[in-house]
Enzyme design. Structure first.
Site, short mmCIF file in Angstrom:
data_model
loop_
_atom_site.label_atom_id
_atom_site.label_comp_id
_atom_site.label_asym_id
_atom_site.label_seq_id
_atom_site.Cartn_x
_atom_site.Cartn_y
_atom_site.Cartn_z
N ASP A 99 -27.48 35.99 -13.54
CA ASP A 99 -27.80 37.31 -13.00
C ASP A 99 -28.88 38.08 -13.75
OD1 ASP A 99 -27.39 39.11 -10.92
OD2 ASP A 99 -25.99 40.32 -12.07
N HIS A 125 -17.87 36.89 -11.28
CA HIS A 125 -18.94 37.57 -12.01
C HIS A 125 -18.45 38.97 -12.38
CE1 HIS A 125 -23.08 38.20 -13.30
NE2 HIS A 125 -23.03 39.39 -12.73
#
Length: 995
Positions: free
Chosen positions: A151, A36
């Site tokens: 996210d 990420h």
């Protein structure tokens, strides 16, 4: 490990109880490696590229090359593109192509960033997806088919609709309300078919997977440590977070992993478990990661009969294919979203709807400038002659702003949830990109035909460009340094204009000019100072309004109002002001002949301050310490009455004895033409606000209180695409924050007789905290002593002044339904004014001809008109052959291929006339641009020919087993005729004839 050493572990697993036994021999684990990589959060893009991003791609490619079973998914294309263009060696590039061919490296989502879903506009979501998809398709010939929105802080119903239109087969989200996720886990409801649009319904549904409570991180299974900022270690020596997988540690890892997997398996309807392996900034030492997981995976697969699970590395495609193959009928979710997002009790993430308000405004204005620049450049390039412009240079200017606008859509970008250095990075990229596009538009303006015969030199030419595909009548506002001014068109005819003292700058003047401009067209205006010395001057001067001053009034608490009213009106509204309070009292609306009580004031929520253990407002959260209180003690008012417009100026003072005001409301009513051309202009009250600087730990709202009986029901938009009905949710400790929602573009309240619509040029938080009330959070200033804040300087202690804009529409539902969408677009895409010096008689040569307007029906919007500059062939087979032969290196941008996207503005059944399907002939509509020789319908981001796009068909519990597609199942497009149905977004490549 021998057979006897295995027994203690087996006994421990047995003690896990029925949950483990339930999945014995059944569970298949799909390990999806990922990293990420935030495109700006705690570190700038430049810092991340310096410290760890190139290491991720280099080491992952190397690790995958060394192990055929290994997999990896890549998400953010901004980072990948920077690595590909600036760091990757020829060898690495060839390895990437090979891994893609073997389907062991997969690009998911494929946008420039992982975009926010609450405060972004759907135009900008499409842009950032289009930029990423265009790069991937042009470079590799691949088209992402699965999302990874893990996210963003809440999930919009617009995003799944857009992904379906782009040809996706699966959608992954994670951050939804903690209590809702818990319920969905226990009812095996984390997977469903989402029909995000009430009008498109099953035609644009998409299978959606909500990550369970462990989300996208796999704590306890990270072996490459953490990257070190600001500089990477020279020897690449990172201390590992976890102990290596070895004979001594194997029991520990097996026990933890099997326990984790079996918990997850109980929450899903199939025995296929998606196990995200990774987290923030991981896999910069991929060989170490894979070496440890290889050993753990080998051991578990060797003991599958005892453990009841098997493991494999997987891409998202492999996981979704396995789920798709199961004979399961899935639940259907309608157009409801997952907003707002709460991570725990009293931790509702609604503060970021307003955080960094100035950046939110800049991002939206940059997007609007890009929109105008794209269509102006397209018109210019399709014209007969373009003398001064280098097309390659022009395309570079547009590309830089496309990337900057795409970048800031990141879920820690436009949200305002980043450190100040990252904010400065976004601002720099946006302002630099805007300067380039402004320079491009100025260059085009220099080449536009203008014939003007003036008696003397001096003054300026203003070219005013309307980027919308319908005729716009509006008032543009310019700042001038002289109080006496004439405004004429290029033929010398006087234009209705009004000049008055600037509301903010004492030494300047506001010049208001009435303009009517056809679609995708421009008008020239000559603006010159009038010299008093010339008594015989025949120049028509801009009118000067009269101003009435109302003295300072203290805030009253006795409720005695409405006795001394002052009317300010145009043809559609009469606004009544109370002289005893200097506040708005009520509004009369012409069509309904109804007067609605309405007052506005600034209030402030105070947040908990300084306590390390407290839940307090920050960049993300909104946790007020009680209800909002008035943020002002006194107010002064001016009413400016003119021929073109009337303006109400209200100045609010924090303390009665303050010399400067802290807040202001500037309300304008225009006196435009009385025909249909002036309908939108007449039916709005334009408001601009001045807010700040704020006191520390204050969050300021504008509350509008009305006599409408709304029952605490609010309507707010999802990304400017569709509206959501918001009913008030009662909570003992958190009702205020829990009832805040994102307003990307519009919100409204209503009763049986009237509707009050708010239109915004940027994102805000919006709420209805009382019957007949609607409040908009405009600005925040926060600081606390929480360890997280102090460690990263993740503060919101901003002392800035912000100037947001709202337009108000009031009237019966039939009226406001017809006007809301187009009015919102007129606010979003206001005419662009380009200046140049006027020097005496100007007679330009035979530049580009005065082009015909482009006009769409009122229910359609030209969502984009652009020359993307892509080099790939529209024919997929030809494009793949060109890639194999390396021809892409020699390809040139196609300036005759135009990207056209049309959007139907209305829901099915929303409006009696405007909700109907619209059929139009593209060749005829676009004749003002040139001769259309071919029309291709494409997927949303342009990479698929819709005739070859066949999305997966998911079985649903309601009996539908519909083959999804990127459009309504109609016969293939033949010729230039196309029918657009309610809420459809249709994308085309339009090929124009060479001039």
């Amino acid at each position: 490990m021998g057979p006897h050493s295995w027994l203690p572990l087996f006994m421990q697993l047995a003690l896990l109880g029925p949950q483990w036994a339930l999945h014995f021999y059944k569970v298949k684990v799909f390990v999806v490696p990922h990293s990420h990589m935030d495109v700006g959060w705690l570190h700038t893009v430049q810092e991340s590229m310096q410290v760890y991003v190139p290491d991720v791609y280099n080491s992952v490619v190397e690790a995958l090359t060394r192990g055929k079973r290994r997999r990896f998914i890549a998400v953010e294309q901004e980072y990948f593109r920077l690595w590909w263009d600036g760091f990757a060696s020829a060898k690495r590039k060839q390895q990437v192509r090979q891994l893609l061919a073997e389907q062991r490296l997969e690009f998911v989502l494929g946008g420039q960033v992982m975009h926010d879903e609450a405060v972004t506009h759907f135009d900008d979501q499409i842009l950032q997806l289009t930029e990423g998809h265009g790069f991937l398709y042009e470079t590799f010939g691949i088209r992402p088919q699965f999302s990874w929105q893990v996210d963003p802080f809440g999930a919009s119903a617009t995003t799944p609709t857009l992904l379906a239109l782009a040809g996706f087969n699966g959608h992954i989200i994670s951050r939804i309300d903690y209590d809702l996720k818990d319920t969905m886990q226990h009812t095996q409801g984390l997977q469903f078919v989402w029909r995000g649009s009430r009008s498109l319904e099953a035609r644009q549904e998409i299978f959606t997977h909500v990550l369970d409570q462990y989300s996208y991180c796999s704590d306890g299974f990270m072996w490459n440590g953490s990257p070190r900022f600001p500089d990477r270690p020279f020897d690449m020596d990172y201390s590992a977070v976890e102990m290596p997988v070895s004979q001594d540690s194997m029991n520990h890892y097996v026990l933890n992993l099997v326990d984790n997997v079996n918990k997850r398996a109980a929450w899903f309807r199939t025995q296929h478990v998606l196990w995200p392996w990774g987290c923030d900034r991981q896999f910069f030492n991929a060989s170490q990661q894979f070496a440890n997981m290889d050993r753990l995976m080998d051991h578990i697969n060797k003991h599958t009969p005892e453990l009841g699970i098997s493991m494999q590395y997987a891409t998202l495609a492999e996981y979704f294919q396995a789920v798709f193959a199961q004979d399961v009928s899935w639940q259907v979710r309608d157009h409801r979203d997952f907003l707002p997002y709460s991570s725990a009790p009293e931790q509702t993430w609604t503060g970021f709807y307003t955080s960094q308000s100035g950046l939110k405004r800049l991002a939206r204005r940059a997007s609007a400038l890009l929109y105008a620049g794209e269509s102006l450049f397209t018109r210019y390039m399709l014209s007969a002659a373009h003398r001064f412009l280098d097309p390659a240079w022009a395309l570079t200017q547009l590309q830089q702003l496309r990337w900057a606008v795409s970048e800031v859509q990141h879920h820690d970008g436009i949200t305002g949830t980043h450190i100040l250095a990252v904010r400065d990075m976004f601002v720099e990229h946006l302002t630099t990109g805007m300067a380039g596009v402004r320079k491009l538009m100025d260059s085009i303006a220099q080449d536009m035909p203008l014939t003007h015969s003036g008696p003397e030199p001096g003054g300026h030419v203003a070219m005013v460009y309307n980027p919308l595909a319908w005729t716009v009548t509006t008032v543009i506002t310019l700042t001038v340094s002289f109080p006496e001014v004439s405004v004429t068109d290029e033929s010398g005819r006087p234009v209705l204009a009004q000049v008055q003292d600037s509301k903010e700058t004492p030494s300047a003047y506001d010049l208001h000019v009435l303009t009517t401009i056809p679609g995708l067209s421009y008008q020239h205006y000559i603006i010159k100072p009038i010299r008093k010395a010339r008594e015989d001057s025949q120049e028509a001067a801009a009118t000067v309004p009269s101003t009435i001053q109302f003295g300072l009034k203290l805030r009253r608490q006795d409720g005695q109002v409405g006795r001394n009213l002052v009317p300010v009106k145009n043809s559609c509204y009469t606004v009544f002001l109370d002289k005893d309070t200097n506040l708005m009292h009520s509004i009369w609306e012409r069509q309904s002949n109804r007067t609605v009580r309405m007052s506005q004031e600034f209030l402030a929520y105070r947040s908990v301050y300084g306590y390390e253990e407290a839940v307090t407002s920050d960049n993300y959260l909104f946790t007020p310490n009680g209800t909002a209180e008035p943020a002002w003690a006194a107010v002064r008012m001016e009413v400016v009455e003119g021929q073109l417009l009337s303006e109400i100026r209200q100045y609010f003072y924090r303390q009665a004895n303050d010399s400067d005001h802290t807040y202001a409301i500037y309300s304008r009513l225009a006196h435009g033409p009385q025909d249909s051309a002036g309908e939108l202009l007449c039916h709005r009250i334009e408001q601009e606000y001045r807010v700040g600087p704020l006191e520390l730990n204050h969050e300021v709202v504008l509350r509008t209180s009305t006599s409408l009986n709304t029952g605490l029901v609010l309507y707010s938009d999802n990304n400017g695409y569709q509206m959501q009905r918001r009913t008030y949710r009662h909570d003992r400790n958190n009702s205020v924050s829990l009832n805040y929602y994102p307003m990307a573009q519009s919100a409204f309240i209503q009763d049986g007789g009237s509707r009050l619509v708010l239109l915004s040029e940027q994102a805000h938080g919006v709420s209805s905290q009382g019957n007949g009330q609607v409040e908009v959070m405009l600005h925040r200033r926060l600081w606390n002593k929480l360890e997280w804040t102090l460690q990263y300087n993740l503060t919101h202690d901003v002392t800035s002044v912000v100037r947001p804009v709202l337009w108000l529409l009031l009237g019966p539902r039939t009226l406001t339904t017809g006007l809301r969408q187009r009015s919102g677009l007129e606010l979003q895409h206001r005419p662009v004014v380009l200046f140049r010096e006027l020097g005496g008689t100007v007679q330009n040569g035979p530049g580009p001809r005065k082009q015909e307007p482009v006009t769409l029906p009122p229910s359609l919007h030209l969502q984009i008109l652009s020359i993307p500059g892509w080099k790939y062939s529209s024919n997929h087979t030809v494009h793949l052959k060109n890639l194999q032969k390396g021809h892409y290196r020699r390809a040139k941008a196609d300036f005759r291929r135009v990207l056209l996207r049309l959007h139907h503005l209305y829901e099915a059944g929303e409006h009696q006339a405007l909700s109907r399907p619209v059929t139009l002939n593209l060749q005829s509509v676009l004749r003002g641009l040139g001769s259309v020789v071919a029309v291709e319908e494409r997927s949303l981001t342009g990479t698929w020919d819709v005739n070859s796009l066949h999305r997966w068909s998911w079985k649903t519990e309601d009996g539908h087993h519909h083959r999804g597609s990127s459009r309504r199942p109609l016969p293939p497009l033949r010729g230039p005729n196309v029918t657009i149905h309610p809420k459809e977004i249709r994308t085309f490549f339009i090929h124009f004839q060479e001039q």
